[in-house]
Write an enzyme that holds these catalytic residues in place. Structure first.
Site, mmCIF file in Angstrom:
data_model
loop_
_atom_site.group_PDB
_atom_site.id
_atom_site.type_symbol
_atom_site.label_atom_id
_atom_site.label_comp_id
_atom_site.label_asym_id
_atom_site.label_seq_id
_atom_site.Cartn_x
_atom_site.Cartn_y
_atom_site.Cartn_z
ATOM 1 N N LYS A 6 46.974 38.714 39.476
ATOM 2 C CA LYS A 6 46.646 37.571 39.969
ATOM 3 C C LYS A 6 44.988 36.967 39.510
ATOM 4 O O LYS A 6 44.743 36.856 38.300
ATOM 5 C CB LYS A 6 46.905 37.145 41.401
ATOM 6 C CG LYS A 6 48.326 37.263 41.650
ATOM 7 C CD LYS A 6 48.578 36.830 43.444
ATOM 8 C CE LYS A 6 50.122 37.272 43.635
ATOM 9 N NZ LYS A 6 50.957 36.230 43.423
ATOM 10 N N TYR A 39 56.303 42.509 50.002
ATOM 11 C CA TYR A 39 56.938 42.219 48.646
ATOM 12 C C TYR A 39 55.945 42.557 47.681
ATOM 13 O O TYR A 39 54.931 42.730 47.786
ATOM 14 C CB TYR A 39 56.825 40.511 48.671
ATOM 15 C CG TYR A 39 57.656 40.139 47.046
ATOM 16 C CD1 TYR A 39 56.696 39.664 46.159
ATOM 17 C CD2 TYR A 39 58.842 40.517 46.830
ATOM 18 C CE1 TYR A 39 57.134 39.295 44.970
ATOM 19 C CE2 TYR A 39 59.561 40.203 45.402
ATOM 20 C CZ TYR A 39 58.445 39.366 44.678
ATOM 21 O OH TYR A 39 59.119 39.093 43.204
ATOM 22 N N ASP A 66 49.099 47.922 47.898
ATOM 23 C CA ASP A 66 49.374 46.758 46.915
ATOM 24 C C ASP A 66 48.544 45.544 47.195
ATOM 25 O O ASP A 66 48.586 44.809 48.113
ATOM 26 C CB ASP A 66 50.849 46.302 46.960
ATOM 27 C CG ASP A 66 51.323 45.222 46.111
ATOM 28 O OD1 ASP A 66 52.343 44.837 45.906
ATOM 29 O OD2 ASP A 66 50.298 44.728 45.419
HETATM 30 P P1 KE4 Z 1 54.251 39.359 39.947
HETATM 31 O O1 KE4 Z 1 55.227 40.141 39.341
HETATM 32 O O2 KE4 Z 1 54.984 38.039 40.608
HETATM 33 O O3 KE4 Z 1 53.048 39.000 39.029
HETATM 34 O O4 KE4 Z 1 53.689 40.232 41.290
HETATM 35 C C1 KE4 Z 1 54.539 40.576 42.175
HETATM 36 C C2 KE4 Z 1 53.711 40.985 43.555
HETATM 37 C C3 KE4 Z 1 53.237 42.119 43.916
HETATM 38 N N1 KE4 Z 1 52.806 42.446 44.969
HETATM 39 C C4 KE4 Z 1 52.261 41.354 45.609
HETATM 40 C C5 KE4 Z 1 51.354 41.672 46.901
HETATM 41 C C6 KE4 Z 1 52.506 40.009 45.409
HETATM 42 O O5 KE4 Z 1 52.034 39.062 46.228
HETATM 43 C C7 KE4 Z 1 53.253 39.722 44.249
HETATM 44 C C8 KE4 Z 1 53.645 38.570 44.012
HETATM 45 N N2 KE4 Z 1 53.403 37.526 44.794
HETATM 46 C C9 KE4 Z 1 54.285 35.993 44.910
HETATM 47 C C10 KE4 Z 1 53.847 35.220 45.743
HETATM 48 N N3 KE4 Z 1 54.043 35.386 47.242
HETATM 49 C C11 KE4 Z 1 54.660 35.519 43.446
HETATM 50 C C12 KE4 Z 1 55.090 34.357 43.411
HETATM 51 C C13 KE4 Z 1 56.342 34.215 42.812
HETATM 52 O O6 KE4 Z 1 57.143 35.232 43.254
HETATM 53 O O7 KE4 Z 1 56.739 33.178 42.123
#
Ligand code: KE4
Length: 427
Positions: A265, A143, A237
């Site tokens: 994060k 993701y 990523d």
């Molecule tokens: P954000 O747009 O949510 O800040 O980041 C996207 C993203 C990009 N790449 C990786 C490897 C990620 O894990 C994420 C976001 N992680 C999720 C949890 N697995 C965010 C939680 C959510 O979607 O509320």
């Protein structure tokens, strides 16, 4: 136990789709009412009904020093008192950029944005602009945020709901996205056979969105060689694994170096920050130096930068934190494994630095197909039992757990007791 959260959820449902601002928080795949959180402190979350939880999610990774970390709050308040945002350059952005560039040999230049999604979306556009090619390769189960061309069999919220590709994404946007299988170099070779127009391959080098599934070292080396052979860029990523798997994220654990890296994060310390960076010759294509456009009103926000600087500088000063957190993570999953074995529950576990994962599965998990064969029903029942006992695990089998510095051995022992009681109840 959750009366006030139940009422709060019903009220939220009247104004916000699903009652949440991010789908996974709705607890849809595990059931039950999502606790509405009043405050966090150290390793604990406190909900509006006054229940205390040992928190293994830490806002999905950012809070490596725990909730309401005093030093982070001090940095935030001090900066906020000078103003919240200027839309103009500040020293703080350069300082945080410097801290990261000096740490990652794969990052010559970096730009800050407001989320991981934005970081990945921008990195993909930059890769396409730099190579002049349109196609990208991603992996089933990974993701990378919710930008259109990446919502194709995503591994986080979408996969949890069993709708891997989202309505609203035009077919035209996804026809440039090729899907490969994690840890399977032949599937990547097939992508390069299918297209001579591949701008980049994007991968979570330690996947955290299909549950915790690290890429094999040999696979990453073959991936690097394949990208070089075809003139495609390799994007790591590390939004989740950065500053979590080690001080240098996955790059502290593999010899392979990407051309571009995305972060998020932890580098915001709990404030909205994402970043993308990499080779100077590629980053030089970004506006205003180059033609690839990318922008953001609150990018590099000074208050967020202050939070990130406070966290990153402390981690760099004392990288032994990662060894300590890894030992605690191993203590947790090791104890969990013993309990599951004694109760005849098939369990696979994984640890990388402060990250841990577990699957109710009788075989090792190497890719998304394996992960999807986990017992999702048992996971849901287990999660509910843990919530009842004040243990807050990620509300999806396809997520990762985290250890923060205030989450000590005593709390891990307490968690293991709850795991044993919970499993006894449901199996
Ligand atoms: P954000 O747009 O949510 O800040 O980041 C996207 C993203 C990009 N790449 C990786 C490897 C990620 O894990 C994420 C976001 N992680 C999720 C949890 N697995 C965010 C939680 C959510 O979607 O509320």
């Amino acid at each position: 136990m959750l009366e006030k959260s139940k009422a709060a959820y019903e009220e939220a449902l009247r104004y916000i789709p699903g009652g949440v601002d991010s789908p996974v928080r709705a607890f849809k795949s595990v059931g039950g009412v999502p606790p509405f959180i009043e405050r966090g402190e150290g390793a604990f979350l406190y909900d509006i009904d006054g229940n205390r939880y040992i928190d293994y999610v830490q806002s999905w990774g950012p809070l490596i020093f725990g909730h309401a970390d005093p030093k982070t709050l001090e940095a935030v308040c001090e900066q906020a008192n000078k103003g919240l945002s200027f839309g103009a350059p500040t020293l703080l952005e350069t300082e945080l950029a410097k801290e990261i560039v000096e740490l990652f040999d794969s990052i010559d230049k970096i730009r800050f944005v407001n989320s991981g999604t934005e970081a990945v979306m921008s990195a993909i556009r930059l890769a396409r602009g730099f190579t002049g090619r349109d196609d990208i390769v991603k992996f089933e189960g990974c993701y990378h945020g919710h930008s259109d061309s990446l919502l194709v069999s995503a591994g986080s919220g979408a996969a949890t709901f069993g709708h891997p590709s989202s309505p609203g994404v035009p077919e035209d946007f996804t026809k440039h996205t090729l899907l490969a299988r994690y840890n399977d170099i032949e599937s990547v070779k097939r992508c390069f056979e299918a297209s001579s127009d591949i701008a980049c391959v994007i991968i979570e080098p330690i996947a955290g969105n299909m549950g915790l599934v690290p890429a094999d070292e040999e696979f990453l080396q073959q991936l690097r060689a394949l990208c070089d052979e075809h003139g495609a860029l390799l994007i790591f990523d590390e939004v989740m694994s950065g500053f979590r798997a080690s001080l240098k994220g996955a790059q502290g654990l593999t010899s392979v170096r990407p051309d571009l890296v995305t972060l998020g994060k932890v580098i915001g310390g709990g404030m909205p920050v994402g970043a993308f960076g990499g080779r100077a010759d590629i980053m030089a294509h970004l506006s205003p130096e180059g033609p690839v456009y990318q922008a953001g009103t609150l990018s590099g926000n000074p208050v967020a930068m202050a939070a990130g600087l406070s966290v990153v500088r402390r981690l760099k000063k004392d990288p032994s934190i990662y060894k300590i957190l890894e030992l605690r993570a191993k203590g947790l999953v090791g104890g969990f494994q013993k309990i599951a074995d004694a109760r005849g529950v098939p369990l696979q576990t994984e640890v990388r630095g402060s990250m841990f994962g577990f699957f109710f599965n009788d075989r090792p998990v190497k890719n998304f197909d394996d992960a999807q064969r986990s017992d999702l029903e048992l996971f849901a029942k287990f999660h509910q039992e843990m919530i009842k006992r004040g243990v807050y695990f990620a509300c999806s089998q396809f997520e990762t757990g985290f250890i923060c510095t205030p989450l000590d051995e005593k709390l891990i022992d307490e968690t293991l007791e709850h795991i044993d009681e919970g499993l006894k109840k449901i199996v």
